[in-house]
Design a protein around this motif. Structure first.
Motif, PDB file in Angstrom:
ATOM      1  N   UNK A 184       6.784  12.809   1.062  1.00  0.00           N
ATOM      2  CA  UNK A 184       6.851  11.345   1.012  1.00  0.00           C
ATOM      3  C   UNK A 184       6.836  10.741   2.415  1.00  0.00           C
ATOM      4  N   UNK A 185       7.562  11.366   3.324  1.00  0.00           N
ATOM      5  CA  UNK A 185       7.585  10.877   4.705  1.00  0.00           C
ATOM      6  C   UNK A 185       6.205  10.981   5.335  1.00  0.00           C
ATOM      7  N   UNK A 186       5.570  12.132   5.191  1.00  0.00           N
ATOM      8  CA  UNK A 186       4.234  12.323   5.767  1.00  0.00           C
ATOM      9  C   UNK A 186       3.235  11.352   5.162  1.00  0.00           C
ATOM     10  N   UNK A 187       3.334  11.131   3.853  1.00  0.00           N
ATOM     11  CA  UNK A 187       2.404  10.230   3.182  1.00  0.00           C
ATOM     12  C   UNK A 187       2.560   8.802   3.692  1.00  0.00           C
ATOM     13  N   UNK A 188       3.790   8.314   3.759  1.00  0.00           N
ATOM     14  CA  UNK A 188       4.001   6.937   4.220  1.00  0.00           C
ATOM     15  C   UNK A 188       3.537   6.775   5.664  1.00  0.00           C
ATOM     16  N   UNK A 189       3.768   7.800   6.504  1.00  0.00           N
ATOM     17  CA  UNK A 189       3.313   7.728   7.893  1.00  0.00           C
ATOM     18  C   UNK A 189       1.789   7.721   7.965  1.00  0.00           C
ATOM     19  N   UNK A 190       1.141   8.525   7.151  1.00  0.00           N
ATOM     20  CA  UNK A 190      -0.329   8.576   7.166  1.00  0.00           C
ATOM     21  C   UNK A 190      -0.947   7.267   6.681  1.00  0.00           C
ATOM     22  N   UNK A 191      -0.319   6.634   5.696  1.00  0.00           N
ATOM     23  CA  UNK A 191      -0.823   5.341   5.231  1.00  0.00           C
ATOM     24  C   UNK A 191      -0.708   4.307   6.347  1.00  0.00           C
ATOM     25  N   UNK A 192       0.439   4.284   7.018  1.00  0.00           N
ATOM     26  CA  UNK A 192       0.631   3.329   8.109  1.00  0.00           C
ATOM     27  C   UNK A 192      -0.368   3.563   9.237  1.00  0.00           C
ATOM     28  N   UNK A 193      -0.609   4.823   9.570  1.00  0.00           N
ATOM     29  CA  UNK A 193      -1.548   5.125  10.650  1.00  0.00           C
ATOM     30  C   UNK A 193      -2.979   4.773  10.256  1.00  0.00           C
ATOM     31  N   UNK A 194      -3.372   5.066   9.026  1.00  0.00           N
ATOM     32  CA  UNK A 194      -4.728   4.721   8.573  1.00  0.00           C
ATOM     33  C   UNK A 194      -4.905   3.209   8.497  1.00  0.00           C
ATOM     34  N   UNK A 195      -3.869   2.503   8.085  1.00  0.00           N
ATOM     35  CA  UNK A 195      -3.918   1.040   8.012  1.00  0.00           C
ATOM     36  C   UNK A 195      -4.067   0.442   9.411  1.00  0.00           C
ATOM     37  N   UNK A 228      -6.573   7.080  -5.241  1.00  0.00           N
ATOM     38  CA  UNK A 228      -7.600   6.338  -5.957  1.00  0.00           C
ATOM     39  C   UNK A 228      -8.985   6.722  -5.451  1.00  0.00           C
ATOM     40  N   UNK A 229     -10.021   6.234  -6.143  1.00  0.00           N
ATOM     41  CA  UNK A 229     -11.395   6.458  -5.733  1.00  0.00           C
ATOM     42  C   UNK A 229     -11.755   5.566  -4.549  1.00  0.00           C
ATOM     43  N   UNK A 230     -12.913   5.799  -3.933  1.00  0.00           N
ATOM     44  CA  UNK A 230     -13.289   5.069  -2.716  1.00  0.00           C
ATOM     45  C   UNK A 230     -13.419   3.565  -2.916  1.00  0.00           C
ATOM     46  N   UNK A 231     -13.705   3.112  -4.134  1.00  0.00           N
ATOM     47  CA  UNK A 231     -13.826   1.670  -4.361  1.00  0.00           C
ATOM     48  C   UNK A 231     -12.505   0.944  -4.098  1.00  0.00           C
ATOM     49  N   UNK A 232     -11.394   1.644  -4.263  1.00  0.00           N
ATOM     50  CA  UNK A 232     -10.089   1.006  -3.992  1.00  0.00           C
ATOM     51  C   UNK A 232     -10.000   0.590  -2.531  1.00  0.00           C
ATOM     52  N   UNK A 263       0.824  -1.210   0.000  1.00  0.00           N
ATOM     53  CA  UNK A 263       0.000   0.000   0.000  1.00  0.00           C
ATOM     54  C   UNK A 263       0.858   1.260   0.000  1.00  0.00           C
ATOM     55  N   UNK A 264       1.916   1.270   0.783  1.00  0.00           N
ATOM     56  CA  UNK A 264       2.786   2.453   0.824  1.00  0.00           C
ATOM     57  C   UNK A 264       3.487   2.642  -0.515  1.00  0.00           C
ATOM     58  N   UNK A 293      -7.695   5.525   3.246  1.00  0.00           N
ATOM     59  CA  UNK A 293      -6.597   4.846   2.562  1.00  0.00           C
ATOM     60  C   UNK A 293      -6.699   5.014   1.049  1.00  0.00           C
ATOM     61  N   UNK A 294      -7.920   4.916   0.515  1.00  0.00           N
ATOM     62  CA  UNK A 294      -8.096   5.096  -0.931  1.00  0.00           C
ATOM     63  C   UNK A 294      -7.616   6.477  -1.366  1.00  0.00           C
ATOM     64  N   UNK A 295      -7.962   7.505  -0.588  1.00  0.00           N
ATOM     65  CA  UNK A 295      -7.512   8.856  -0.905  1.00  0.00           C
ATOM     66  C   UNK A 295      -6.003   8.983  -0.843  1.00  0.00           C
TER      67      UNK A 295
END
Length: 489
Positions: A172-183, A258-262, A70-71, A252-254
């Motif tokens: 990039x750092x903020x994005x990867x951290x946000x993905x991990x936190x949302x996951x 991607x769109x919400x279906x992802x 995902x990241x 996570x989709x955002x």
């Protein structure tokens, strides 16, 4: 003769250089060094390590390959990254354009001009006839950088480009951290849903038993209504957990661009391992090169300092040189003859004498911009150290809370096992076991919530420590020290 004239003009210009003055203008900001901020007592009791700076792919230590995928997807498709990369290209192009202004300009041109001059202006044979002039010319122009202003402008633009490049790393750092936190939040929402379902099952069983006891005259309507309220509360928690799942999937989709279906296709996360982060022994000294926001702010201070020099050099004389040579003729047949040749040499010097205060105002503005950049740098540095201290304090507290909650869970589990044993042996009632089961579910919920918070704060600490960013690996080689103020240390 031209050189003598230019030197004479320069001498005159220098003699009146005090007419436009920058006297009394100065900067006031002072960048703070990391060692000037007291941290020894706050970090004294915390574990240190010489190899504990996070690595670039720090999320792999959380133990879920699906999160790695995902990241990687987010780092490819998130629009914020495209915006950041476009800003880098824009800043680099600006630096290249500024560098081009330091170099000579050579142009070639050719053309034909047709004109009919009235006889009332010029008599015959020129006047009264249509004539053409054919010309071809090669021109050269150069503005001398006598005081280093053009180089300083290039260095300022280069500093801004480097800051933009580091900003892209911060995104990039903020994005990867946000993905991990949302996951992690998604995984917690699934656990909450399971516990809510278990509570619904427990309450339904309890409700059936209570109805039987009411019908038998053992209990009354009070116990029945109270049990029904427990069921309603459990249904509410189940709906809340489902909302948490849906919200995390959309988030996570955002982040993946991607769109919400992802988000609907993201499988249930496995339990993540809280990242164990020790405090680097070189903190705070190396923090200046480990946090992208600190590094970017530092480059902006350097760029602002060079902008000041650009503004200062505008008070001094400026020397330009233009040279042109070519061919021109009214008779195309003689265009290449020696008589058609022409040339021009035009040295020029300029000096501001009176401009209504424009240059002083410009320099004062650059001084203020430098002070602003310094203040922002100091603010980011102070915030970075305090953020690290705060995250470490939170993790230490969560360790204590988790230990206590684990004891509560172990006790509730032991009580549940004992209650079921008593029920199976005919000593205790199933109603009693269901009541004990409620305490076990509450303990499980509390443990899951603390584990979620521990993972979330661990990720935030990794981000606060720079997430594997290293200035020496991420930015171009610095400008030679002989031409620019050394980076803040």
């Amino acid at each position: 003769m031209y050189l003598k004239s230019a030197l004479s003009s320069l001498a005159i210009a220098l003699s009146v250089a005090g007419c436009a003055s920058m006297e009394g203008l100065a900067t006031h900001g002072q960048p703070r060094g990391s060692n000037s901020l007291a941290t020894n007592k706050s970090f004294a009791a915390l574990k240190v390590s010489t190899a504990s700076w996070p690595r670039r792919d720090w999320w792999q230590d959380l133990g879920d390959p699906a999160l790695d995928v995902l990241i990687a997807e987010a780092l490819q498709g998130n629009p914020d990254l495209a915006i950041a990369d476009a800003r880098v290209r824009q800043a680099v192009a600006q630096a290249q354009a500024t560098d081009a202004l330091r170099k000579p300009s050579v142009k070639a041109s050719a053309g034909t001009t047709g004109v009919r001059i009235p006889q009332t202006v010029i008599p015959e044979p020129i006047g009264g006839h249509y004539s053409t002039v054919d010309q071809a010319m090669l021109s050269f122009s150069y503005s001398f950088d006598l005081w280093g202003g053009k180089r300083a402008a290039w260095e300022a633009a280069l500093g801004q480009a480097r800051a933009a490049s580091v900003d892209a790393q911060a995104v990039r750092l903020t994005l990867s951290a946000n993905v991990a936190r949302a996951y992690s939040q998604l995984g917690y929402a699934f656990v909450s849903k399971d516990l809510a379902q278990a509570e619904i099952d427990r309450t339904n069983t309890l409700l059936d038993l209570t109805r039987q006891r009411v019908d038998a005259g053992i209990d009354n309507q009070l116990q029945l209504r109270q049990t029904e309220s427990y069921l309603a509360s459990a249904d509410e928690r189940f709906a809340e957990a489902e909302l948490g799942i849906a919200t995390s999937q959309v988030t996570l989709a955002g982040l993946l661009g991607q769109g919400p279906d992802r988000g609907l296709s993201i499988a249930r996360p496995r339990a993540l391992k809280p990242e164990v982060v020790a405090l680097p022994s070189t903190l705070p000294a190396e923090l200046l090169g480990r946090r992208p926001d600190v590094v970017a702010a530092r480059w902006r201070v350097e760029a602002a300092s060079r902008d000041i020099k650009v503004a200062q050099t505008q008070f001094y004389p400026n020397l330009n040189l233009s040279i042109a040579a070519g061919l021109a003729s009214m008779d195309i047949g003689k265009f290449l003859s020696a008589g058609s040749r022409f040339g021009e040499l035009a040295p020029a010097i300029s000096l501001p004498i009176f401009d209504g205060g424009r240059l002083r105002a410009n320099l004062d503005n650059k001084d203020a911009e430098y002070d602003l950049a310094v203040a922002q740098y100091n603010k980011i540095l102070v915030s970075a150290l305090n953020e690290i201290a705060n995250r470490l304090t939170q993790l230490h507290s969560f360790d204590q809370q988790l230990a206590a909650e684990q004891r509560a869970y172990d006790s509730a589990k032991a009580a549940w096992d004992l209650a079921m044993l008593r029920y199976k042996n005919g000593v205790g009632s199933y109603l009693e076991a269901l009541s004990v089961r409620q305490a076990l579910l509450v303990a499980e919920q509390g443990l899951a919530d603390l584990q979620r918070q521990q993972i979330d704060i661990s990720v935030q600490l990794i981000e606060a420590l720079g997430g594997g960013f290293n200035d020496s690996e991420a930015t171009p080689a610095p400008i030679p020290a002989s031409t620019i103020t050394p980076p803040i240390s």
